[in-house]
Design a protein around this motif. Structure first.
Motif, PDB file in Angstrom:
ATOM      1  N   THR A 186      -4.418  -2.375 -21.919  1.00  0.00           N
ATOM      2  CA  THR A 186      -3.643  -1.147 -21.714  1.00  0.00           C
ATOM      3  C   THR A 186      -2.662  -1.316 -20.567  1.00  0.00           C
ATOM      4  N   TYR A 219      -5.588   1.886 -25.616  1.00  0.00           N
ATOM      5  CA  TYR A 219      -4.475   2.838 -25.705  1.00  0.00           C
ATOM      6  C   TYR A 219      -4.745   3.868 -26.794  1.00  0.00           C
ATOM      7  N   ALA A 228       0.216   3.181 -20.074  1.00  0.00           N
ATOM      8  CA  ALA A 228       0.219   1.893 -20.772  1.00  0.00           C
ATOM      9  C   ALA A 228       1.461   1.091 -20.392  1.00  0.00           C
TER      10      ALA A 228
END
Length: 315
Positions: A186, A219, A228
């Motif tokens: 992420t 995510y 992110a």
């Protein structure tokens, strides 16, 4: 429904750890991760949504999950490796936890070399109320951190960030993160400290490769999607900030930078000579500038003047 406190029906580590009922994700033998966790079993809607209480794991599935998907692994809230001063961690496959891969516990840690490891399938357990989830690959949290080498590792499938310097006290000095590969994380690198003193000094992030940052399972299942990014920096209050991000190859990230400490980023972070490959939807800063607006980004933030930007098409 599965009783997570009944070791007679479990294999592996069983109830080892602080919260054996605090599941981060469920993984199949083939590597598919199911990470959608809900607060209660009544909220389970889609296939393989799950919820936990202090004993049971509840999973929504059209069939018995172990029949439909084969043997399943549930990962819970355990830090896998604790690092102290004068330590080398090498050649390990550090994987499958709902918490962190590698963490420090002492207030002072110096002279650490982490290399040639795979750090994968990390995070997703609940940290605090309101279903706030977490889990980093390598975390150096608060205290005095000095002389750290993070080299030649692979980070993959991480809920939060691969490598982070963060906390409320102390300093981070002489840190080199280089020649690593980041896949489907992420975030790759995070900086934040609420301390008014100390800070980050002589931090170099260089010659790394990142692939599909912000496009992994972490995510997909999180609510705060704007974080992110390859580089995350927020709430930075310390005096020192000396960071260099150079000669990295970045492929198909969702976002290059997620920054709330904009002035410190603009003045004190050097980011240049990178190779940035992205499609037309890739953001360079927050949600305001895409890769097609690179000239505006360079002028506004004084970054990436000598970097190469390559627009990816469908081919």
């Amino acid at each position: 429904k599965l009783d997570l406190l009944d070791n007679s029906i479990l294999s592996g580590f069983g109830t080892l750890g602080v919260e054996p009922y605090n599941v981060g994700f469920i993984r199949t033998q083939e590597g598919k991760i199911f990470g959608t966790r809900k607060a209660t079993k009544e909220e389970l809607v889609d296939e393989m949504d799950f919820a936990c209480d202090e004993r049971y794991l509840y999973v929504k599935c059209t069939d018995n999950p172990s029949v439909k998907y084969g043997q399943l692994k549930t990962v819970t809230r355990n830090d896998l490796v604790v690092v102290y001063s004068n330590t080398i961690i090498a050649d390990l496959d550090i994987k499958d936890t709902g918490a962190h891969g590698i963490v420090k516990k002492d207030s002072e840690v110096k002279n650490v070399y982490i290399h040639d490891c795979i750090i994968q399938n990390i995070g997703g357990s609940v940290l605090k109320d309101d279903l706030v989830r977490y889990g980093n690959g390598i975390e150096f949290y608060s205290g005095n951190i000095e002389n750290i080498l993070i080299q030649n590792n692979i980070f993959r499938n991480i809920y939060d960030v691969s490598f982070t310097c963060q906390g409320n006290t102390g300093y981070w000095k002489n840190i080199d993160v280089s020649n690593n590969i980041f896949i489907l994380t992420t975030q790759n690198c995070e900086f934040w400290t609420s301390a008014r003193t100390g800070g980050i000094e002589n931090f170099s992030y260089h010659d790394n490769i990142s692939i599909n940052t912000g496009k992994g399972w972490g995510y997909e299942v999180r609510s705060d999607k704007l974080v992110a990014s390859d580089f995350l920096m927020y709430d930075y209050n310390a005096q020192k900030l000396d960071i260099s991000l150079e000669n990295n190859k970045i492929f198909n990230s969702r976002r290059l930078n997620s920054i709330s400490s904009v002035q410190r980023f603009t003045n004190d972070v050097k980011s240049d000579y990178n190779y940035i490959y992205g499609d037309e939807d890739m953001f360079l800063f927050g949600s305001e500038l895409t890769i097609q607006q690179k000239d505006e980004f360079i002028a506004k933030y004084n970054k990436e003047k000598n970097s190469q930007f390559i627009l990816l098409d469908e081919d």
